[in-house]
Design an enzyme around this catalytic site. Sequence first.
Site, PDB file in Angstrom:
ATOM      1  N   TYR A 115      -5.821  49.116  10.632  1.00  0.00           N
ATOM      2  CA  TYR A 115      -6.968  48.205  10.638  1.00  0.00           C
ATOM      3  C   TYR A 115      -7.635  48.138   9.279  1.00  0.00           C
ATOM      4  CZ  TYR A 115     -10.294  52.106  10.841  1.00  0.00           C
ATOM      5  OH  TYR A 115     -11.025  53.232  10.558  1.00  0.00           O
ATOM      6  N   CYS A 116      -8.394  47.058   9.085  1.00  0.00           N
ATOM      7  CA  CYS A 116      -9.206  46.871   7.885  1.00  0.00           C
ATOM      8  C   CYS A 116     -10.513  46.226   8.329  1.00  0.00           C
ATOM      9  CB  CYS A 116      -8.466  46.012   6.847  1.00  0.00           C
ATOM     10  SG  CYS A 116      -8.161  44.325   7.380  1.00  0.00           S
ATOM     11  N   ARG A 117     -11.159  45.488   7.455  1.00  0.00           N
ATOM     12  CA  ARG A 117     -12.431  44.864   7.800  1.00  0.00           C
ATOM     13  C   ARG A 117     -12.242  43.692   8.766  1.00  0.00           C
ATOM     14  NH1 ARG A 117     -15.142  40.707   5.470  1.00  0.00           N
ATOM     15  NH2 ARG A 117     -17.364  40.596   5.917  1.00  0.00           N
TER      16      ARG A 117
END
Length: 102
Positions: A65-67
């Site tokens: 995941y990221c932003r």
Amino acid sequence: MEDLTQDEWVEQLENDGKAVILDVRTDAEVAEGMIPNAIHIDIYRGQDFVSEIEKLDKNKNYYVYCRSGNRSGQACKIMNQLGFENAYNLIGGMLQWEGDIE
């Protein structure tokens, strides 16, 4: 690589004995909180990112995941190119995350 909704991601993660959570955001983003038990490797580190990813166990399943879901999608593609068979991208990333944060 597979894009998963938050519900799919969480359900699959909870039932996966070989799961590893991977956060590919920047240090500043991570300072705002991260999903519990995640490993942090910033995708913006370029070749250092690739070097760190190559140290990981290819037999594990990675929940990335990221932003917002864009960088984590890129990270999953890089991982697939490096021989990782199971990399799952969290659609919407932390912007849509409703679970725990540490």
